[in-house]
Motif scaffolding. Structure first.
Motif: not given
Length: 612
Positions: A432, A437, A460, A464, A538
């Protein structure tokens, strides 16, 4: 000086038109040429007073000629020679002259050989009819006119049609209804941005149809007919907007510094008392940054795709700076709704389904848990995997007392000193945080545009969603992890409905069965800043990603930097113009034997509760 002498004196201009060379230069008599060596087309515009908007429409093309107001014969002869040279190379060459119609006109008039170019002109007409106009009380229409007069009636012809045909050229005229300005010539800036983007795409699609059928050009997409270079001024804007964004760490500045004492007090009082949140001092003045932000001349960017991306990014940064001023107030919450939107009903339904069907697993033995230093070692191993692909990769890890979540900020990993996790959770977080990222930050930093590292607007949710998908593909997604993401959505919906800290905690702990530590973490994150809805993205991003990939979208292009799914067509456009490049490094999970079957199941719509 005679016209003939002018052409001879500038013969070097035409001599420079060789494969592999881009010709960008001023011409005599106020002209300007921008010509790509592999594009058998040219957009032409004659300078007119108080007609700057139409001039900007011409500049959206990969190849264009601006004709000055003096010595028209020079440009006529120049075009004949240019056409002959380009047609000899490609078999044919299309010239499109654009000009604005009379004030009040709402009709596109396409003037050309409709009997010889039915597909190209029909594409042009069809795309023009898609231009947004009705909600502005404008009714745009399109007419194809078979005529040898390809210019406005009061204008002098560029050249004789038969002559240009003999040289291998085809001429099309486009009369544009000037609905983007008022009767006094003042441009409607917001509408013009939309009009310009649609106009450029329409012309590029029509030219591509001509190139595909009539020429030997190897251009494989109409996107390649957009501008092939990023203007120096755009690169300056890119660096300046990234510098503004990099001058503050938004997530760190809205996270409380006293999270441990908040937790201790809440548990000591049997879930009754929550102390006030304390925040870091702001290292910047939001008002000064906003002034710098709106001094950027984004409105002058002639590339529609780039103008759109930077305009949206400026608006997002503006909202973040406003929120930094509003920390600890109810206004922060309202701004968060503007930034992250509401909780969609289908996402909330999926979240509740997950919580109803997946019980929390509390059986992890304390001695099996990993601490922050154990996790640091796993992260360093992943960094080494990246270095094997790109030797200059350099990962940085911070173990801090004043952070309450594991996060990556500007490519660097931050770990809470007291954080503990199971080995499976650690594996999920590696893919993750590091495999998504940190990876996309690095890949974005290798692009011409620094915003692909900092993140274009609304990136974002996509990031996510990709990060949770990485957990699944890497074999680390657990029931508890999926429950946390679902719990955040339920908590976000409760926040919007007016829940306070205690009622939200009770909802998660007593009704949905979260352990008190997890219920507190979800709740405390939701109330930071004054009410922060970021955590809903998310699960929302995962659902959007599943729809995107299931509909034929590709995962690997999303690894090239930080951008939103909604911007994928624009990023593809820029990549096909060779302005951007594919990902430099790729995550470990792409090479596992489980990757293909798991990805296939995800694309086919596997229920989220079945992904564990």
């Amino acid at each position: 000086m005679s016209t003939t002498h002018s052409i001879l004196d500038d013969k070097s201009i035409l001599d420079d038109l060789e494969p592999g060379k881009r010709t960008v230069r001023s011409l005599p008599h106020g002209g300007f040429l921008f010509l790509e060596h592999d594009v058998p087309s040219l957009l032409i515009y004659r300078k007119k007073p108080e007609d700057d908007a139409t001039l900007r429409l011409a500049r959206t093309s990969a190849s264009y000629l601006i004709i000055g107001e003096d010595n028209f014969d020079y440009f006529r002869h120049f075009l004949v020679e240019l056409t002959e040279k380009m047609a000899a190379r490609f078999g044919s060459f299309i010239l499109i002259e654009i000009y604005s119609g009379k004030t009040g006109s709402t009709e596109f008039v396409i003037k050309g050989p409709s009997h010889k170019l039915p597909a190209s002109l029909n594409v042009l007409a069809t795309e023009f009819e898609k231009i947004d106009s009705r909600r502005y009380d404008v009714r745009l229409t399109t007419r194809i006119e078979q005529t040898k007069e390809r210019q406005l009636k009061e204008s002098e012809p560029l050249f004789d049609i038969e002559e240009i045909k003999e040289r291998g050229g085809t001429l099309v005229g486009i009369e544009i209804p000037p609905v983007y300005r008022d009767s006094k010539g003042h441009v409607y800036p917001l509408y013009f941005k939309s009009f310009r983007e649609s106009f450029a795409q329409a012309v590029q699609q029509a030219i591509f149809e001509f190139i595909r059928v009539q020429t030997s050009s190897k251009i494989s997409s109409y996107n390649a007919l957009g501008k092939r270079e990023i203007h120096e001024e755009v690169l300056k804007i890119d660096k300046q907007i990234t510098a503004i964004q990099s001058s503050y760490q938004f997530l760190l500045l809205v996270a409380p510094v006293n999270i441990q004492s908040l937790r201790d007090r809440f548990f000591e009082t049997n879930f009754q008392e929550i102390n006030s949140y304390h925040y870091r001092l702001l290292p910047i003045d939001p008002d000064i940054l906003k002034r710098r932000l709106y001094n950027l001349r984004i409105d002058e960017i002639d590339d529609p795709a780039l103008a759109y991306l930077y305009d949206q990014k400026r608006e997002e940064i503006d909202q973040e700076l406003t929120m930094l001023k509003e920390r600890g107030s109810r206004n922060f919450f309202y701004s968060s709704i503007r930034l992250h939107k509401d909780v969609p009903k289908n996402i909330l339904a999926q979240a509740k389904l997950i919580l109803e069907n997946i019980p929390e697993n509390q059986s992890s033995a304390e001695e099996n848990l990993l601490d922050a230093h154990d996790f640091k070692k796993l992260a360093e191993e992943e960094f080494e995997y990246f270095k094997e692909q790109s030797p200059d990769y350099n990962g940085t890890i911070h173990i801090r007392k004043d952070v309450n979540i594991i996060m990556v900020s500007q490519g660097e990993l931050y770990l809470p000193e007291d954080y503990k996790m199971s080995p499976q959770e650690a594996q999920a977080l590696i893919q993750h945080e590091i495999g998504t990222h940190a990876l996309t930050y690095y890949n974005g930093s290798r692009q011409t545009l620094s915003q692909l590292a900092a993140g274009f607007a609304d990136y974002d949710a996509t990031q996510e969603g990709m990060a949770v998908l990485a957990e699944y593909l890497g074999g680390g997604l657990s029931g508890n992890r999926l429950r946390i993401l679902a719990g955040r959505v339920v908590a976000g919906a409760a926040l919007i409905d007016g829940a306070d800290f205690k009622s939200m905690f009770n909802l998660l702990h007593f009704e949905y069965g979260f352990a008190k530590e997890r219920a507190f973490n979800i709740t405390s994150r939701m109330f930071q800043g004054g009410g922060f809805l970021k955590d809903i993205i998310y699960l929302k991003g995962l659902v959007e990603l599943q729809e995107y990939l299931g509909g034929g979208g590709e995962l690997e292009p999303l690894l090239a930097g930080k951008y939103s799914i909604k911007h994928a067509p624009l990023i593809k456009n820029l990549t096909e113009r060779n302005l951007l490049k594919p990902a430099t490094i790729k995550p470990r999970y792409l090479k596992t034997k489980e990757f293909q079957p798991k990805m296939r199941a995800f694309k086919e719509g596997i229920a989220l509760s079945k992904m564990i």
